[in-house]
Motif scaffolding. Sequence first.
Motif, short mmCIF file in Angstrom:
data_model
loop_
_atom_site.label_atom_id
_atom_site.label_comp_id
_atom_site.label_asym_id
_atom_site.label_seq_id
_atom_site.Cartn_x
_atom_site.Cartn_y
_atom_site.Cartn_z
N THR A 403 -15.08 19.39 10.60
CA THR A 403 -16.14 20.31 10.22
C THR A 403 -17.32 19.51 9.66
OG1 THR A 403 -16.77 22.08 8.68
CG2 THR A 403 -15.04 20.57 7.95
N TRP A 404 -18.53 20.03 9.83
CA TRP A 404 -19.70 19.40 9.21
C TRP A 404 -19.75 19.70 7.71
CZ3 TRP A 404 -22.66 15.85 11.45
CH2 TRP A 404 -22.81 15.84 12.85
N SER A 405 -19.02 20.70 7.26
CA SER A 405 -19.11 21.15 5.87
C SER A 405 -18.34 20.22 4.94
CB SER A 405 -18.57 22.58 5.73
OG SER A 405 -18.45 22.93 4.37
N LEU A 406 -19.09 19.50 4.12
CA LEU A 406 -18.44 18.62 3.15
C LEU A 406 -17.61 19.43 2.16
CD1 LEU A 406 -18.02 15.82 1.95
CD2 LEU A 406 -20.13 16.15 0.63
N GLU A 407 -18.12 20.58 1.76
CA GLU A 407 -17.39 21.41 0.81
C GLU A 407 -16.03 21.82 1.37
OE1 GLU A 407 -19.33 25.02 -0.20
OE2 GLU A 407 -17.83 25.61 -1.69
N LEU A 408 -16.03 22.29 2.62
CA LEU A 408 -14.76 22.70 3.23
C LEU A 408 -13.83 21.50 3.42
CD1 LEU A 408 -15.90 25.32 5.90
CD2 LEU A 408 -14.90 25.73 3.64
N TYR A 409 -14.41 20.38 3.80
CA TYR A 409 -13.62 19.17 4.01
C TYR A 409 -12.92 18.75 2.71
CZ TYR A 409 -12.65 14.22 5.04
OH TYR A 409 -12.04 13.00 5.22
N LEU A 410 -13.68 18.71 1.62
CA LEU A 410 -13.11 18.29 0.34
C LEU A 410 -12.11 19.32 -0.18
CD1 LEU A 410 -16.29 16.86 -1.43
CD2 LEU A 410 -14.47 15.61 -0.25
N GLN A 411 -12.41 20.60 0.01
CA GLN A 411 -11.49 21.64 -0.44
C GLN A 411 -10.15 21.54 0.28
OE1 GLN A 411 -12.82 25.68 -0.42
NE2 GLN A 411 -14.69 25.26 -1.57
N MET A 412 -10.21 21.33 1.58
CA MET A 412 -8.98 21.24 2.36
C MET A 412 -8.13 20.05 1.87
SD MET A 412 -7.42 22.73 4.89
CE MET A 412 -6.11 22.47 6.08
N ASN A 413 -8.77 18.92 1.70
CA ASN A 413 -8.03 17.73 1.27
C ASN A 413 -7.45 17.91 -0.13
OD1 ASN A 413 -8.72 16.53 3.68
ND2 ASN A 413 -10.45 15.38 2.83
N ALA A 414 -8.18 18.64 -0.97
CA ALA A 414 -7.74 18.82 -2.35
C ALA A 414 -6.55 19.76 -2.48
CB ALA A 414 -8.90 19.33 -3.20
N ARG A 415 -6.15 20.42 -1.40
CA ARG A 415 -4.95 21.26 -1.49
C ARG A 415 -3.71 20.40 -1.74
NH1 ARG A 415 -7.02 24.10 -3.78
NH2 ARG A 415 -8.92 22.93 -3.40
N LEU A 416 -3.72 19.18 -1.23
CA LEU A 416 -2.59 18.27 -1.43
C LEU A 416 -2.93 17.15 -2.40
CD1 LEU A 416 -1.07 17.86 2.15
CD2 LEU A 416 -0.72 19.68 0.49
N ALA A 417 -4.18 16.66 -2.36
CA ALA A 417 -4.60 15.56 -3.23
C ALA A 417 -5.07 16.13 -4.56
CB ALA A 417 -5.70 14.75 -2.56
N ARG A 418 -4.11 16.47 -5.40
CA ARG A 418 -4.42 17.09 -6.68
C ARG A 418 -3.34 16.73 -7.69
NH1 ARG A 418 -6.22 21.63 -5.45
NH2 ARG A 418 -5.87 22.87 -7.34
N SER A 419 -3.62 17.00 -8.95
CA SER A 419 -2.66 16.69 -10.00
C SER A 419 -1.33 17.38 -9.73
CB SER A 419 -3.21 17.16 -11.34
OG SER A 419 -2.31 16.89 -12.39
N GLY A 420 -0.26 16.64 -9.92
CA GLY A 420 1.07 17.17 -9.64
C GLY A 420 1.65 16.66 -8.34
N GLN A 421 0.81 16.08 -7.48
CA GLN A 421 1.29 15.47 -6.25
C GLN A 421 2.06 14.20 -6.59
OE1 GLN A 421 2.54 14.82 -3.03
NE2 GLN A 421 0.80 16.13 -2.47
N LYS A 422 3.27 14.09 -6.08
CA LYS A 422 4.14 12.98 -6.44
C LYS A 422 4.06 11.81 -5.47
CE LYS A 422 5.77 15.21 -9.97
NZ LYS A 422 5.35 14.81 -11.33
N GLU A 423 3.35 11.97 -4.37
CA GLU A 423 3.30 10.91 -3.37
C GLU A 423 1.85 10.61 -2.99
OE1 GLU A 423 6.66 12.96 -0.80
OE2 GLU A 423 6.48 10.82 -0.31
N ARG A 424 1.67 9.46 -2.38
CA ARG A 424 0.36 9.14 -1.82
C ARG A 424 0.01 10.18 -0.76
NH1 ARG A 424 -1.91 4.14 -1.02
NH2 ARG A 424 0.09 3.15 -1.51
N VAL A 425 -1.21 10.68 -0.79
CA VAL A 425 -1.66 11.66 0.20
C VAL A 425 -2.24 10.92 1.40
CG1 VAL A 425 -3.26 13.54 0.68
CG2 VAL A 425 -2.07 13.45 -1.52
N ILE A 426 -1.77 11.27 2.58
CA ILE A 426 -2.24 10.67 3.82
C ILE A 426 -3.07 11.70 4.56
CG2 ILE A 426 -1.59 9.43 5.90
CD1 ILE A 426 -0.56 8.17 3.30
N ILE A 427 -4.34 11.37 4.81
CA ILE A 427 -5.24 12.27 5.52
C ILE A 427 -5.58 11.66 6.87
CG2 ILE A 427 -7.46 13.47 5.46
CD1 ILE A 427 -7.32 13.38 2.42
#
Length: 470
Positions: A403-427
């Motif tokens: 997507t061209w939308s930086l906001e949507l891109y960051l929001q999507m990634n932040a669903r897994l890359a957030r506090s409480g994640q126990k593993e390295r996030v692979i995008i």
Amino acid sequence: MGAVRTREQLRDYQQECVDFLSRTPRAAIFATMGSGKSAISLTHIVDMKREFMISRVLVLSTKRIIRMVWPTEPGEWQHTKHISVSPITGTPAERVAALNAPADIHAINFENLEWLVQYYGDDWPFDMLVVDESSAFKSHDSNRFKALIGGKVNGTKTKPTIRYPGVLDKIRRIVLLTGTPSPKGLLDLWAQIYLLDRGARLGRNITAYRNRWFDYNPYTMGWKPKPHAQADIEARISDICRVIESYDGMPEVTYNKVFVDFPPKVRDAYEEFQEEKLLELKDVEITAAHAAALTNKLLQFSNGAVYDDDRNVHHIHDLKLDALEEIIEQACGKSVLVSYAYQHDLARLKKRFPKSVVLDDNPKTERDWNAGKIPLLIGHPKSCGHGLNLQAGGNIIVWFGLTWSLELYLQMNARLARSGQKERVIIHHLLAPGTIDERVLSVLADREVTQSTILANIKALIADRLIHNK
């Protein structure tokens, strides 16, 4: 491609693994996808070649990885950019030509390993082997395993019986790479470790391994590990294995480019399609509407299907679906979150992966994902906004379409890359080289997605095309 990195920019764990490999001629690196296993291996190869410890290197992996990853990875690093890689693909004649091509590394897919062993016979030339995704050797009864260690492969009506002499003892250094050494349990470890030590640690054959650490259940016809099995096995192999651990607090994030290679017909069709659309805009003032329409068409093509003016879907290719399937296989049971862009993307994803679940506003979907009950979750970035917590269910995101939308891109990634994640996030980003995909990702990486940026990219595309046609 970003700036070329220096050896000093290797992460601490990567340098520790390089040092470990130099001390351990046959070793395994167990690390998650995207953690830099290729950089570790390449650095080790450079060191060994500099010290004249090895002469010819063979990499074993999937067809896509040997074509799209290994040839490009050396160029990412200052200390490895001189390394040349020759992928061994195509017809037998093309494979022979690739083998004879001068290169620091030759790379072949798993399916062609038997051909390679038969081709060389007793004259096996490779003294170093890198197995990129060693879980492909988890079966002790597979033909590829027998091709390496030696053994009989029974024939069929169309294929003769083959007895491989084995080439394992001719290889001085072996590096196994995987993020999932035992995807379905401890039984998967034996064959992989056997490649390193010929059974010294876990038993000379699978029967000895089973009898020592497993109990047979006649009702399920399966093998269950004994209570002490995991700790005992891990202790026995700890001297030849390194594990890259997960991280505490906010997770580390690895952004990975997964290239899909357009065959000539598809590449020509894309070029023709792009030229047709660009020439329509040559003599007009380009507006946001023009830009959106054009980029949507090109992004759709890259994904594999295009809407016509009547919203009919025209199928073009399944390359991204194939790449996604490979990522899912390599995840070996870990849940995967996929971001799609268009409705025809969703339809094709559901057709290819009928057991996948579409992310909706039902709280049960979120709960099931976080409970590990959904192996493949498909969502549109607009449905993955703030407040959706998916970090407990997985650590792998795949961008099927960007997507061209930086906001949507960051929001999507932040669903897994957030506090409480126990593993390295692979995008993972599925990209078709030389297409609009790379432009979009470059803009997202620069954090400058604006209307003017999109327009500038469209104008640059037109300028490139006009220059090319002169």
